[in-house]
Design an enzyme around this catalytic site. Structure first.
Site, PDB file in Angstrom:
ATOM      1  N   CYS A 177       0.843  -1.203   0.000  1.00 26.95           N
ATOM      2  CA  CYS A 177       0.000   0.000   0.000  1.00 26.95           C
ATOM      3  C   CYS A 177       0.875   1.248   0.000  1.00 26.95           C
ATOM      4  O   CYS A 177       0.560   2.255  -0.645  1.00 26.95           O
ATOM      5  CB  CYS A 177      -0.901   0.026   1.232  1.00 26.95           C
ATOM      6  SG  CYS A 177      -1.970  -1.395   1.446  1.00 26.95           S
ATOM      7  N   HIS A 181       0.828   4.994  -1.584  1.00 33.52           N
ATOM      8  CA  HIS A 181       0.202   5.907  -0.625  1.00 33.52           C
ATOM      9  C   HIS A 181       1.092   6.210   0.576  1.00 33.52           C
ATOM     10  O   HIS A 181       0.579   6.480   1.661  1.00 33.52           O
ATOM     11  CB  HIS A 181      -1.112   5.313  -0.140  1.00 33.52           C
ATOM     12  CG  HIS A 181      -2.136   5.155  -1.220  1.00 33.52           C
ATOM     13  ND1 HIS A 181      -2.795   6.223  -1.789  1.00 33.52           N
ATOM     14  CD2 HIS A 181      -2.609   4.039  -1.840  1.00 33.52           C
ATOM     15  CE1 HIS A 181      -3.637   5.783  -2.700  1.00 33.52           C
ATOM     16  NE2 HIS A 181      -3.541   4.465  -2.770  1.00 33.52           N
ATOM     17  N   ARG A 225     -13.577  -0.855  -1.444  1.00 26.79           N
ATOM     18  CA  ARG A 225     -12.446  -0.067  -1.918  1.00 26.79           C
ATOM     19  C   ARG A 225     -11.121  -0.744  -1.575  1.00 26.79           C
ATOM     20  O   ARG A 225     -10.221  -0.854  -2.423  1.00 26.79           O
ATOM     21  CB  ARG A 225     -12.510   1.331  -1.289  1.00 26.79           C
ATOM     22  CG  ARG A 225     -11.314   2.243  -1.574  1.00 26.79           C
ATOM     23  CD  ARG A 225     -11.209   2.650  -3.026  1.00 26.79           C
ATOM     24  NE  ARG A 225     -10.528   1.657  -3.843  1.00 26.79           N
ATOM     25  CZ  ARG A 225     -10.290   1.780  -5.125  1.00 26.79           C
ATOM     26  NH1 ARG A 225     -10.698   2.853  -5.777  1.00 26.79           N
ATOM     27  NH2 ARG A 225      -9.654   0.842  -5.792  1.00 26.79           N
ATOM     28  N   CYS A 229      -8.367  -2.502  -4.037  1.00 26.80           N
ATOM     29  CA  CYS A 229      -6.968  -2.061  -4.052  1.00 26.80           C
ATOM     30  C   CYS A 229      -6.023  -3.261  -3.974  1.00 26.80           C
ATOM     31  O   CYS A 229      -5.013  -3.330  -4.683  1.00 26.80           O
ATOM     32  CB  CYS A 229      -6.697  -1.120  -2.877  1.00 26.80           C
ATOM     33  SG  CYS A 229      -7.262   0.570  -3.135  1.00 26.80           S
TER      34      CYS A 229
END
Length: 268
Positions: A177, A181, A225, A229
């Site tokens: 992730c 991000h 969501r 992802c």
């Protein structure tokens, strides 16, 4: 430096400048598009459906969900979403809005778990009752601050697990992730990628879910969501309501705490 090289560099510079201007213009247009849609967010219709589902007696026990405890007491929804996930003593689990909702539909209304979760997200021509209910519950926290301090030992454990998952590289692409991000000013194509390790970045991401996704023509919940992802990162796709997805939410909501909810939101 030769004249030819200077000319080539000038052309490259102009090209990069043009690309930056075009990208900036496109992002401005996307922002204006979202602003226009916000006055008539299609998610508002789903929110109304969710309210009806919450209040209508249904299931084998012919009961409504009005006695469902989302963390603030039976039937109390104002601000509940903004304080989830949290630990629930009756299940001895840390639960997010969706896992708690499914628990109530099973325990209060008598639905079977398999039946409730069979259609946990919408498909063309098939709306999801869970998405409608989550949209309604989320709307009850609109304008309130996210408050997930994760003080309970189980909440703290899940926050640590979520942080580990956020940074862990996995899958055939060795992705995490944090690659997308974990820093400021990153994007993929025209999509800005928020830095979810900061309160500002996590706040922008977490405060607007559930959201109506224009590209999908449907409302997405945070479970959907995050699972999507993970799928895009080519990770093994987690099951709906799995601890890994809830743990990620605890970590992100804890980071976003203090941010004002603006839900249902609108995404691309």
């Amino acid at each position: 430096m030769s004249a030819r090289l200077r000319a080539a560099l000038a052309v490259v510079g102009l090209g990069l400048a043009s690309m930056a201007m075009a990208q900036g213009s496109t992002m401005d247009e996307i922002a204006r598009y979202r602003e226009m849609l916000a006055d008539g967010n299609p998610a508002e219709l789903l929110e109304l459906k969710g309210e009806s589902l919450w209040k209508t007696p249904r299931g084998p026990k012919n009961a409504s969900l009005e006695q469902c405890d989302m963390g603030l007491g039976p039937g109390k929804l104002d601000g509940a979403y903004a304080q989830l996930p949290r630990y629930f003593a009756d299940t001895r689990k840390v639960m997010d809005v969706e896992s708690r909702l499914v628990h109530c539909m099973v325990s209060l209304q008598g639905f079977k778990y398999e039946d409730v979760t069979r259609q946990w997200f919408s498909r063309p021509g098939q709306e999801s009752e869970i998405e409608a209910l989550v949209t309604y519950i989320g709307g009850k926290s609109n304008g309130m601050k996210i408050d997930v301090p994760a003080r309970h030992p189980e909440e703290a454990r899940m926050a640590k697990m979520g942080e580990y998952i956020f940074y862990r590289r996995s899958g055939p692409q060795d992705f995490s992730c944090a690659i997308c991000h974990g820093q400021d000013d990153k994007r993929i194509r025209l999509q800005e990628l928020g830095n979810l390790t900061t309160r500002a970045g996590a706040g922008v991401a977490m405060s607007t879910w559930p959201s109506y996704r224009v590209s999908q023509g449907a409302v997405w919940t945070m479970q959907r969501r995050l699972i999507d992802c993970m799928r895009q990162a080519r990770w093994p796709e987690p099951k709906y309501l799995s601890d890994s997805v809830i743990a990620l939410q605890v970590y992100l909501q804890k980071t976003a705490s203090g941010t004002v909810m603006q839900t249902p939101g609108i995404k691309r």
